[in-house]
Scaffold this motif. Structure first.
Motif, mmCIF file in Angstrom:
data_model
loop_
_atom_site.group_PDB
_atom_site.id
_atom_site.type_symbol
_atom_site.label_atom_id
_atom_site.label_comp_id
_atom_site.label_asym_id
_atom_site.label_seq_id
_atom_site.Cartn_x
_atom_site.Cartn_y
_atom_site.Cartn_z
ATOM 1 N N GLU A 174 83.306 3.877 5.637
ATOM 2 C CA GLU A 174 83.835 4.061 4.268
ATOM 3 C C GLU A 174 83.851 2.949 3.640
ATOM 4 N N VAL A 175 83.962 1.546 4.122
ATOM 5 C CA VAL A 175 83.779 0.168 3.760
ATOM 6 C C VAL A 175 82.191 -0.138 3.182
ATOM 7 N N THR A 176 81.418 0.283 4.293
ATOM 8 C CA THR A 176 79.936 0.321 4.061
ATOM 9 C C THR A 176 79.494 1.033 2.731
ATOM 10 N N VAL A 177 79.855 2.361 2.996
ATOM 11 C CA VAL A 177 79.607 2.977 1.599
ATOM 12 C C VAL A 177 80.083 2.632 0.291
ATOM 13 N N ARG A 178 81.421 2.140 0.162
ATOM 14 C CA ARG A 178 82.059 1.722 -1.031
ATOM 15 C C ARG A 178 81.402 0.265 -1.331
ATOM 16 N N PHE A 179 80.988 -0.606 -0.514
ATOM 17 C CA PHE A 179 80.491 -1.622 -0.528
ATOM 18 C C PHE A 179 78.979 -1.702 -1.230
ATOM 19 N N TRP A 180 78.255 -0.604 -0.802
ATOM 20 C CA TRP A 180 76.798 -0.395 -1.332
ATOM 21 C C TRP A 180 77.054 -0.034 -2.768
ATOM 22 N N ALA A 181 78.041 1.073 -3.171
ATOM 23 C CA ALA A 181 78.216 1.565 -4.181
ATOM 24 C C ALA A 181 78.640 0.517 -5.200
ATOM 25 N N GLU A 182 79.336 -0.493 -4.911
ATOM 26 C CA GLU A 182 79.918 -1.589 -5.722
ATOM 27 C C GLU A 182 79.046 -2.829 -6.347
ATOM 28 N N GLY A 215 75.485 -2.791 -4.506
ATOM 29 C CA GLY A 215 73.902 -2.559 -4.719
ATOM 30 C C GLY A 215 73.424 -3.092 -3.524
ATOM 31 N N TYR A 216 73.957 -3.687 -2.628
ATOM 32 C CA TYR A 216 73.573 -4.245 -1.464
ATOM 33 C C TYR A 216 74.254 -4.083 -0.129
ATOM 34 N N SER A 217 73.636 -4.231 1.187
ATOM 35 C CA SER A 217 74.728 -4.178 2.285
ATOM 36 C C SER A 217 75.841 -5.184 2.367
ATOM 37 N N PRO A 218 76.907 -4.584 2.886
ATOM 38 C CA PRO A 218 77.931 -5.918 3.479
ATOM 39 C C PRO A 218 77.527 -6.479 4.613
ATOM 40 N N SER A 219 78.113 -7.804 4.706
ATOM 41 C CA SER A 219 77.788 -8.426 5.966
ATOM 42 C C SER A 219 78.999 -8.098 7.005
ATOM 43 N N LEU A 220 78.813 -8.527 8.220
ATOM 44 C CA LEU A 220 79.754 -7.908 9.199
ATOM 45 C C LEU A 220 81.178 -8.499 8.766
ATOM 46 N N ARG A 221 81.130 -9.786 8.097
ATOM 47 C CA ARG A 221 82.391 -10.473 7.880
ATOM 48 C C ARG A 221 83.181 -9.507 6.754
ATOM 49 N N ASP A 222 82.277 -9.221 5.555
ATOM 50 C CA ASP A 222 82.611 -8.378 4.639
ATOM 51 C C ASP A 222 83.433 -7.141 5.177
ATOM 52 N N ILE A 223 82.934 -6.638 6.039
ATOM 53 C CA ILE A 223 83.404 -5.256 6.665
ATOM 54 C C ILE A 223 84.633 -5.615 7.431
ATOM 55 N N GLY A 224 84.783 -6.541 8.115
ATOM 56 C CA GLY A 224 85.639 -7.006 9.209
ATOM 57 C C GLY A 224 87.057 -7.571 8.180
ATOM 58 N N GLY A 225 86.753 -8.037 7.070
ATOM 59 C CA GLY A 225 87.823 -8.366 6.177
ATOM 60 C C GLY A 225 88.349 -7.497 5.682
ATOM 61 N N GLU A 226 87.885 -6.214 5.481
ATOM 62 C CA GLU A 226 88.445 -5.093 4.789
ATOM 63 C C GLU A 226 89.189 -4.261 5.623
#
Length: 82
Positions: free
Chosen positions: A19-27, A29-40
Motif C-alpha cells: 500500500e505504501v509503495t503504491v501510494r508513494f508512486w502515485a504521489e 512519480g518514483y519509487s520509495p526507498s526502503l527507509r521511506d517505506i519503513g518509516g510509514e
C-alpha cells in the motif's frame, strides 16, 4: 499445494508495504526507498527488504537488485490497495 504467498494472499505487514509503495508512486512519480517505506510502516529497512522479496516472489512487484528506487508495481490488482 501452493502456500498462501504463492496464491497471492498477503499478510498485514506485507500488504501495508505494498500500500505504501503504491501510494508513494502515485504521489511522487518514483519509487520509495526502503527507509521511506519503513518509516510509514514502522519497521526497519531490513524487514522492508524481506517483505519486498515476498511481494516480488508473488508477482506483485519487480525491482533491480542493488539499484536504489527501482521498485515497480506490476500486478494490476495492486493498484486497488490504495
Amino acid at each position: 499445494m501452493p502456500n498462501a504467498q504463492e496464491r497471492g494472499i498477503l499478510g498485514p505487514t506485507t500488504r501495508k508495504v505494498l500500500e505504501v509503495t503504491v501510494r508513494f508512486w502515485a504521489e511522487h512519480g518514483y519509487s520509495p526507498s526502503l527507509r521511506d517505506i519503513g518509516g510509514e510502516v514502522n519497521i526497519v529497512p531490513s524487514l522492508v527488504a524481506y517483505h519486498l522479496a515476498h511481494l516480488r516472489t508473488g508477482g506483485w512487484i519487480a525491482y533491480d537488485d542493488g539499484v536504489a528506487r527501482s521498485i515497480r508495481v506490476i500486478r494490476k490488482e495492486a493498484q486497488d490497495v490504495r
